[in-house]
Design a protein around this motif. Structure first.
Motif, PDB file in Angstrom:
ATOM      1  N   ALA A  62       0.875  -1.256  -0.090  1.00  0.00           N
ATOM      2  CA  ALA A  62       0.092   0.133  -0.020  1.00  0.00           C
ATOM      3  C   ALA A  62       0.968   1.063   0.075  1.00  0.00           C
ATOM      4  O   ALA A  62       0.550   2.347  -0.558  1.00  0.00           O
ATOM      5  CB  ALA A  62      -1.056   0.166   1.316  1.00  0.00           C
ATOM      6  N   ALA A  63       1.838   1.369   0.815  1.00  0.00           N
ATOM      7  CA  ALA A  63       2.889   2.217   0.872  1.00  0.00           C
ATOM      8  C   ALA A  63       3.400   2.738  -0.593  1.00  0.00           C
ATOM      9  O   ALA A  63       3.686   3.663  -1.106  1.00  0.00           O
ATOM     10  CB  ALA A  63       3.917   2.216   1.967  1.00  0.00           C
ATOM     11  N   ALA A  64       3.877   1.600  -1.289  1.00  0.00           N
ATOM     12  CA  ALA A  64       4.511   1.796  -2.666  1.00  0.00           C
ATOM     13  C   ALA A  64       3.549   2.619  -3.522  1.00  0.00           C
ATOM     14  O   ALA A  64       3.939   3.190  -4.538  1.00  0.00           O
ATOM     15  CB  ALA A  64       4.779   0.504  -3.250  1.00  0.00           C
ATOM     16  N   GLN A  65       2.419   2.484  -3.244  1.00  0.00           N
ATOM     17  CA  GLN A  65       1.227   3.166  -4.077  1.00  0.00           C
ATOM     18  C   GLN A  65       0.957   4.665  -3.870  1.00  0.00           C
ATOM     19  O   GLN A  65       0.368   5.292  -4.587  1.00  0.00           O
ATOM     20  CB  GLN A  65      -0.020   2.320  -4.326  1.00  0.00           C
ATOM     21  N   GLU A  66       1.653   5.189  -2.512  1.00  0.00           N
ATOM     22  CA  GLU A  66       1.534   6.554  -2.282  1.00  0.00           C
ATOM     23  C   GLU A  66       2.064   7.344  -3.406  1.00  0.00           C
ATOM     24  O   GLU A  66       3.229   7.004  -3.512  1.00  0.00           O
ATOM     25  CB  GLU A  66       1.828   6.723  -0.844  1.00  0.00           C
ATOM     26  N   HIS A  99       2.762   9.434   5.059  1.00  0.00           N
ATOM     27  CA  HIS A  99       2.327   7.670   4.910  1.00  0.00           C
ATOM     28  C   HIS A  99       2.258   7.315   6.305  1.00  0.00           C
ATOM     29  O   HIS A  99       1.343   6.440   6.516  1.00  0.00           O
ATOM     30  CB  HIS A  99       3.847   7.119   4.460  1.00  0.00           C
ATOM     31  N   ARG A 100       2.775   7.841   7.414  1.00  0.00           N
ATOM     32  CA  ARG A 100       2.407   7.443   8.905  1.00  0.00           C
ATOM     33  C   ARG A 100       1.040   8.067   9.251  1.00  0.00           C
ATOM     34  O   ARG A 100       0.342   7.328  10.378  1.00  0.00           O
ATOM     35  CB  ARG A 100       3.607   8.266   9.650  1.00  0.00           C
ATOM     36  N   GLU A 101       0.299   8.694   8.602  1.00  0.00           N
ATOM     37  CA  GLU A 101      -1.040   9.147   8.671  1.00  0.00           C
ATOM     38  C   GLU A 101      -2.042   8.292   7.886  1.00  0.00           C
ATOM     39  O   GLU A 101      -3.457   8.517   8.223  1.00  0.00           O
ATOM     40  CB  GLU A 101      -1.372  10.679   8.368  1.00  0.00           C
ATOM     41  N   THR A 102      -1.688   7.421   7.054  1.00  0.00           N
ATOM     42  CA  THR A 102      -2.609   6.612   6.208  1.00  0.00           C
ATOM     43  C   THR A 102      -3.428   5.395   7.033  1.00  0.00           C
ATOM     44  O   THR A 102      -2.686   5.033   8.207  1.00  0.00           O
ATOM     45  CB  THR A 102      -1.707   5.810   5.193  1.00  0.00           C
ATOM     46  N   ASP A 103      -4.351   4.993   6.692  1.00  0.00           N
ATOM     47  CA  ASP A 103      -5.281   4.080   7.344  1.00  0.00           C
ATOM     48  C   ASP A 103      -4.381   2.765   7.369  1.00  0.00           C
ATOM     49  O   ASP A 103      -4.389   2.054   8.381  1.00  0.00           O
ATOM     50  CB  ASP A 103      -6.446   3.778   6.718  1.00  0.00           C
ATOM     51  N   TYR A 108      -1.097  -1.531  10.120  1.00  0.00           N
ATOM     52  CA  TYR A 108       0.008  -2.120  10.565  1.00  0.00           C
ATOM     53  C   TYR A 108       0.506  -1.988  11.924  1.00  0.00           C
ATOM     54  O   TYR A 108       0.830  -3.017  12.597  1.00  0.00           O
ATOM     55  CB  TYR A 108       0.994  -1.570   9.460  1.00  0.00           C
ATOM     56  N   MET A 109       0.374  -0.680  12.400  1.00  0.00           N
ATOM     57  CA  MET A 109       1.012  -0.664  13.789  1.00  0.00           C
ATOM     58  C   MET A 109       0.108  -1.001  14.776  1.00  0.00           C
ATOM     59  O   MET A 109       0.745  -1.830  15.638  1.00  0.00           O
ATOM     60  CB  MET A 109       0.948   0.884  13.950  1.00  0.00           C
TER      61      MET A 109
END
Length: 132
Positions: A62-66, A99-103, A108-109
């Motif tokens: 998902a991050a790689a799509q940001e 990124h750290r604000e994404t759902d 993940y966290m």
């Protein structure tokens, strides 16, 4: 006369190369400048390895799509199946913070909080990128 023309042509070639080379180097530097890296070492609770892998793969994909994420590599240490290294590259620190604000990051966290025995994160700036 021919010698003068040859010398003039050689000087023109050297001058042109001297002007073009710094420009190319400046372009490469400008492309790398400002990129932000988050490098994370993780030791995973052995019994949680498979669950952790599923969660980090989902987050990484998902991050790689940001828009601001250039790379999100998940690396496993050959000598320790429970040690992972994350190599994340973003356009800038703002993209990393977004990124750290994404759902998907929050999920993940929340999912992996008790799976991680040790976490060490280091933020870095790219000085020069040398990839194909």
């Amino acid at each position: 006369m021919l010698k003068s023309i040859s010398m003039a042509a050689a000087m023109l070639t050297i001058s042109t190369v001297g002007v073009l080379l710094p420009a190319a180097g400046q372009r490469a530097q400008a492309q790398s400048a400002g990129m932000f890296v988050n490098a994370v070492d993780l030791d995973i609770v052995p019994a949680e390895r498979d669950s952790f892998l599923a969660a980090i793969k989902e987050n990484g994909a998902a991050a790689a799509q940001e828009p601001g994420c250039k790379r999100f590599d998940i690396v496993n240490l050959n000598s320790d199946p429970n040690h992972f290294f994350l190599y994340e590259v973003y356009d800038n620190e703002a993209a990393f913070k977004a990124h750290r604000e994404t759902d998907h990051f929050k999920k993940y966290m929340a999912t992996t909080g008790k799976m991680v025995a040790k976490r060490e994160a280091r933020q870095m700036s790219v000085v020069a990128g040398n990839a194909k």
